[in-house]
Design a protein around this motif. Sequence first.
Motif, mmCIF file in Angstrom:
data_model
loop_
_atom_site.group_PDB
_atom_site.id
_atom_site.type_symbol
_atom_site.label_atom_id
_atom_site.label_comp_id
_atom_site.label_asym_id
_atom_site.label_seq_id
_atom_site.Cartn_x
_atom_site.Cartn_y
_atom_site.Cartn_z
ATOM 1 N N ILE A 59 0.724 -1.278 -0.029
ATOM 2 C CA ILE A 59 0.051 0.080 -0.045
ATOM 3 C C ILE A 59 0.756 1.188 -0.038
ATOM 4 N N VAL A 60 0.762 1.955 -0.951
ATOM 5 C CA VAL A 60 1.624 3.537 -1.311
ATOM 6 C C VAL A 60 0.495 4.533 -1.082
ATOM 7 N N GLY A 61 1.012 5.428 -0.058
ATOM 8 C CA GLY A 61 0.318 6.703 0.139
ATOM 9 C C GLY A 61 0.752 7.621 1.046
ATOM 10 N N TYR A 62 -0.529 8.320 1.634
ATOM 11 C CA TYR A 62 -0.242 9.380 2.541
ATOM 12 C C TYR A 62 0.609 8.992 3.817
ATOM 13 N N ASN A 63 1.667 9.862 3.956
ATOM 14 C CA ASN A 63 2.419 9.691 5.360
ATOM 15 C C ASN A 63 1.771 10.074 6.460
ATOM 16 N N ASP A 64 0.926 10.919 6.749
ATOM 17 C CA ASP A 64 0.184 11.305 7.808
ATOM 18 C C ASP A 64 -0.777 10.365 8.074
ATOM 19 N N MET A 65 -1.075 9.489 7.354
ATOM 20 C CA MET A 65 -2.091 8.126 7.753
ATOM 21 C C MET A 65 -1.091 7.002 8.301
ATOM 22 N N ARG A 66 -0.167 7.253 8.335
ATOM 23 C CA ARG A 66 0.799 6.153 8.820
ATOM 24 C C ARG A 66 0.153 5.382 10.362
ATOM 25 N N ASP A 67 -0.072 6.424 11.531
ATOM 26 C CA ASP A 67 -0.659 5.904 12.491
ATOM 27 C C ASP A 67 -1.834 5.110 12.476
ATOM 28 N N MET A 68 -2.855 5.504 11.733
ATOM 29 C CA MET A 68 -4.156 4.740 11.674
ATOM 30 C C MET A 68 -3.898 3.775 10.869
ATOM 31 N N PHE A 69 -3.104 3.452 9.868
ATOM 32 C CA PHE A 69 -2.920 2.344 8.850
ATOM 33 C C PHE A 69 -1.971 1.414 9.595
ATOM 34 N N ASP A 70 -1.137 1.608 10.531
ATOM 35 C CA ASP A 70 -0.528 0.669 11.513
ATOM 36 C C ASP A 70 -1.689 -0.026 12.469
ATOM 37 N N ALA A 71 -2.591 0.919 12.704
ATOM 38 C CA ALA A 71 -3.785 0.174 13.696
ATOM 39 C C ALA A 71 -4.674 -0.692 12.729
ATOM 40 N N PHE A 72 -4.900 -0.155 11.404
ATOM 41 C CA PHE A 72 -5.947 -0.845 10.529
ATOM 42 C C PHE A 72 -5.168 -2.285 10.300
ATOM 43 N N VAL A 73 -4.075 -2.261 10.069
ATOM 44 C CA VAL A 73 -3.224 -3.525 9.550
ATOM 45 C C VAL A 73 -3.225 -4.311 10.634
ATOM 46 N N ALA A 74 -2.910 -4.113 11.936
ATOM 47 C CA ALA A 74 -2.938 -4.962 13.171
ATOM 48 C C ALA A 74 -4.128 -5.543 13.282
ATOM 49 N N ARG A 75 -5.312 -4.871 13.080
ATOM 50 C CA ARG A 75 -6.639 -5.500 13.646
ATOM 51 C C ARG A 75 -6.765 -6.425 12.272
ATOM 52 N N TYR A 76 -6.424 -6.025 10.784
ATOM 53 C CA TYR A 76 -6.620 -6.864 9.783
ATOM 54 C C TYR A 76 -6.028 -8.331 10.061
ATOM 55 N N VAL A 77 -4.607 -8.087 10.322
ATOM 56 C CA VAL A 77 -3.866 -9.240 10.489
ATOM 57 C C VAL A 77 -4.397 -10.133 11.610
ATOM 58 N N ASN A 102 -1.444 -0.668 -10.583
ATOM 59 C CA ASN A 102 -1.837 -1.626 -9.931
ATOM 60 C C ASN A 102 -0.997 -2.135 -9.020
ATOM 61 N N THR A 103 -0.009 -1.485 -8.808
ATOM 62 C CA THR A 103 1.131 -2.024 -7.851
ATOM 63 C C THR A 103 0.839 -1.592 -6.185
ATOM 64 N N SER A 104 -0.209 -0.941 -6.004
ATOM 65 C CA SER A 104 -0.758 -0.534 -4.722
ATOM 66 C C SER A 104 -2.192 -1.081 -4.498
ATOM 67 N N ALA A 105 -2.373 -1.766 -3.506
ATOM 68 C CA ALA A 105 -3.912 -2.270 -3.545
ATOM 69 C C ALA A 105 -4.813 -1.191 -3.094
ATOM 70 N N LEU A 106 -4.300 -0.041 -2.504
ATOM 71 C CA LEU A 106 -5.282 1.082 -2.277
ATOM 72 C C LEU A 106 -4.550 2.224 -2.223
ATOM 73 N N ALA A 107 -5.156 3.451 -2.227
ATOM 74 C CA ALA A 107 -4.218 4.523 -2.289
ATOM 75 C C ALA A 107 -4.876 5.589 -1.437
#
Length: 336
Positions: A59-77, A102-107
Amino acid sequence: MTPRAFRPLYCGIAFALSLAAAAEAVCSDVDPALPRYAPAKVEIARTEPWLTNDGAIRIVGYNDMRDMFDAFVARYVAAHPGSTFRLELTGTRAAPPALAANTSALAPMGAEFTPDQLAEYRQASQATDPVEFRVAHASLDPRALSGPLAVFVHADNPLRSLTLAQLAQVFSGKATHWRDLGVQGDWANRPIHLYTMEPDTPLALSFYGRVLGTTSPAKPFAQFHQSRDTIDRIGTDPLGIGFAAAMRVTDKVRLLALAAKPGATPVLPTEADIRAGRYPLDRWLLIYARLPLSAFAREFLILVLSREGQQAIADTPQHYLPLSAEEAAHERAKLR
């Protein structure tokens, strides 16, 4: 899930007047009507282009979404054991070309696709335009990179509020003196000095699109790349007016309350008014996805738009604001 006892919030009128007046306060985290996340089985073909060589979801994208994506990923895993991720969150500009290839699953993005980005996406992908999901409101916290739009005047200016129609008059150059905005007395015949963001910045594209539509903007006295610079300049010019990110306010300027239409109550960009949908120049954090949606994209977005996902957003140190249950339902409808 109980909210934390204290968190740095900028709630109410105090924030709009001065960051120095903002204090820690207790505000609700997420709408209890948001649905709980109910994981579903997800099959991911090994041929997906957005999988890395070792099978990680890229997943490639916005740096200021790092904290929330870390939490999303932990819950998804936790719900999908064995899943692995490679988060390359370097900035909003990196997201559109990666999604197009199509080298990033989401943006994940801090602003909408610009017209140029969308044109490049269409050319590179030869695919249907991506679908946009609003996943959070912008933040009022100075630590965040994405804030709602706000309109500023010098602290000495007597003006307190404007309608969006009046803003259009100002920034199209049709209102040239403060009397044109209803200001009386000594200020009435003084000229208006426009200060803006550079026209290709996300804030300018959003402001002009929503306030001016297809009308051409007037030539400003000066334009800047950063909100801080715009606000600093207005703070030195009593006749200045301009737009920038709300959380960059200083004691040298004043935020104007805004009304969506004549007769509506003008509101400041407070947390309560933003979350209630009353503030007319709100902005959002976004996730774009290719069509047709992959099984992974659908499942991940269901998580993001759930109560657990929105709680992760509310818990970010940048204090991005979660969606209401109604707003999240509107975004989930795009998953059908």
